[in-house]
Write an enzyme that holds these catalytic residues in place. Structure first.
Site, PDB file in Angstrom:
ATOM      1  N   SER A 242       0.801  -1.224   0.000  1.00 56.23           N
ATOM      2  CA  SER A 242       0.000   0.000   0.000  1.00 56.23           C
ATOM      3  C   SER A 242       0.832   1.271   0.000  1.00 56.23           C
ATOM      4  O   SER A 242       0.327   2.342  -0.321  1.00 56.23           O
ATOM      5  CB  SER A 242      -0.957   0.017   1.199  1.00 56.23           C
ATOM      6  OG  SER A 242      -0.239   0.033   2.412  1.00 56.23           O
TER       7      SER A 242
ATOM      8  N   GLY B  15      -1.621  -4.679   1.699  1.00 56.97           N
ATOM      9  CA  GLY B  15      -1.544  -5.930   2.429  1.00 56.97           C
ATOM     10  C   GLY B  15      -0.599  -6.942   1.827  1.00 56.97           C
ATOM     11  O   GLY B  15      -0.448  -8.040   2.361  1.00 56.97           O
TER      12      GLY B  15
ATOM     13  N   ASN C  76       5.431  -5.902   5.416  1.00 53.42           N
ATOM     14  CA  ASN C  76       4.375  -6.694   6.039  1.00 53.42           C
ATOM     15  C   ASN C  76       4.923  -7.998   6.608  1.00 53.42           C
ATOM     16  O   ASN C  76       4.483  -8.461   7.663  1.00 53.42           O
ATOM     17  CB  ASN C  76       3.272  -6.992   5.022  1.00 53.42           C
ATOM     18  CG  ASN C  76       2.438  -5.758   4.720  1.00 53.42           C
ATOM     19  OD1 ASN C  76       2.254  -4.905   5.583  1.00 53.42           O
ATOM     20  ND2 ASN C  76       1.956  -5.668   3.505  1.00 53.42           N
TER      21      ASN C  76
ATOM     22  N   ASP D 257      -5.117   7.950  10.339  1.00 54.10           N
ATOM     23  CA  ASP D 257      -5.097   6.576  10.856  1.00 54.10           C
ATOM     24  C   ASP D 257      -3.748   6.225  11.478  1.00 54.10           C
ATOM     25  O   ASP D 257      -3.597   5.176  12.097  1.00 54.10           O
ATOM     26  CB  ASP D 257      -5.472   5.565   9.774  1.00 54.10           C
ATOM     27  CG  ASP D 257      -4.525   5.557   8.574  1.00 54.10           C
ATOM     28  OD1 ASP D 257      -3.434   6.151   8.657  1.00 54.10           O
ATOM     29  OD2 ASP D 257      -4.881   4.934   7.553  1.00 54.10           O
TER      30      ASP D 257
ATOM     31  N   HIS E 221      -0.595   5.419   7.181  1.00 51.77           N
ATOM     32  CA  HIS E 221      -0.174   5.668   5.806  1.00 51.77           C
ATOM     33  C   HIS E 221       0.281   7.119   5.599  1.00 51.77           C
ATOM     34  O   HIS E 221      -0.311   8.039   6.158  1.00 51.77           O
ATOM     35  CB  HIS E 221      -1.322   5.355   4.847  1.00 51.77           C
ATOM     36  CG  HIS E 221      -1.818   3.949   4.969  1.00 51.77           C
ATOM     37  ND1 HIS E 221      -2.849   3.589   5.811  1.00 51.77           N
ATOM     38  CD2 HIS E 221      -1.386   2.812   4.384  1.00 51.77           C
ATOM     39  CE1 HIS E 221      -3.041   2.281   5.726  1.00 51.77           C
ATOM     40  NE2 HIS E 221      -2.163   1.790   4.870  1.00 51.77           N
TER      41      HIS E 221
END
Length: 234
Positions: free
Chosen positions: A57, A94, A122, A205, A208
């Site tokens: 992402s 993801g 990740n 959030d 990002h």
């Protein structure tokens, strides 16, 4: 854990599942790869080369318009510098190295001239064994070499906080350097330099990068990528 360490850890996940429930509301936006080409002022000619950004992402520009993500910004820098390249964004939220390995053949249906590999964050935050991550990244590199032997490969280095122990985090960091050396790749030392963990450069959030954050990431990439493009022009 400090706020900075928490945010930095979340940011590196760069996936559909975030560190709080707010990211879940944005999931549908980032479920599909952002396979888009940056529009040029004139149609691409037969001599136009292609830069493919292949990642998670961070590459996809989660939460932003694709034009604000660092691949598109790098494409604009290339155009302004007089390079005839189109940019393809192959980011998928993801994504892990295993996922990248499984879809690389589909993404490389057409040859590319520059391949920017941005995967592994990740894996690190999920504690995936480094031997597995290394093997998957090597398989992606090998596939690129097979399908686009003329392509210059640029590897984006990543870092993770020491949540899983200092040995794991240090070995994770050096994995990218070692892969670059082994395969004679161009290395971006740390993709999120001057962005990771900085509150004002990340979205609400806390995961990002904002549009401003992506501008800095684009600068980090461009410093390394520009010499690669110059070499291809000679």
């Amino acid at each position: 854990m400090s706020y900075k360490a928490w945010v930095f850890g979340c940011l590196l996940v760069a996936g559909v599942t975030g560190c709080n429930s707010k990211t879940e509301n944005k999931q549908t936006q980032a479920e599909k790869p952002a396979v888009t080409a940056e529009k040029a002022e004139k149609p691409a000619s037969s001599t136009t080369k292609t830069i493919l950004f292949f990642g998670n992402s961070l590459t996809a520009g989660y939460g932003l318009d694709p034009s604000e993500a660092f691949p598109a910004l790098v494409g604009k820098k290339a155009q302004e510098a007089g390079f005839d390249y189109q940019v393809v964004n192959g980011g998928l939220s993801g994504e892990t190295t295993a996922g990248g390995k499984s879809r690389i053949g589909w993404v490389l249906r057409k040859p590319v001239d520059v391949f920017v590999l941005e995967l592994g964050g990740n894996d690190g935050l999920r504690g995936i064994p480094l031997a597995d991550s290394r093997k998957n990244l090597q398989a992606i590199i090998d596939t690129v070499r097979q399908k686009s032997p003329q392509a210059q490969i640029v590897l984006a280095g990543m870092q993770i906080p020491p949540n899983l122990g200092p040995d794991y985090s240090e070995q994770f960091k050096t994995m990218f350097t070692e892969l670059a050396q082994k395969n004679n790749l161009t290395l971006i030392p740390f993709l999120l330099e001057n962005v990771g963990g900085i509150r004002k450069l990340n979205q609400p959030d806390g995961i990002h990068p904002t549009a401003e954050g992506h501008k800095i990431v684009a600068d980090n990439v461009w410093k390394v990528l520009k010499p690669v493009l110059e070499k291809q022009q000679t």
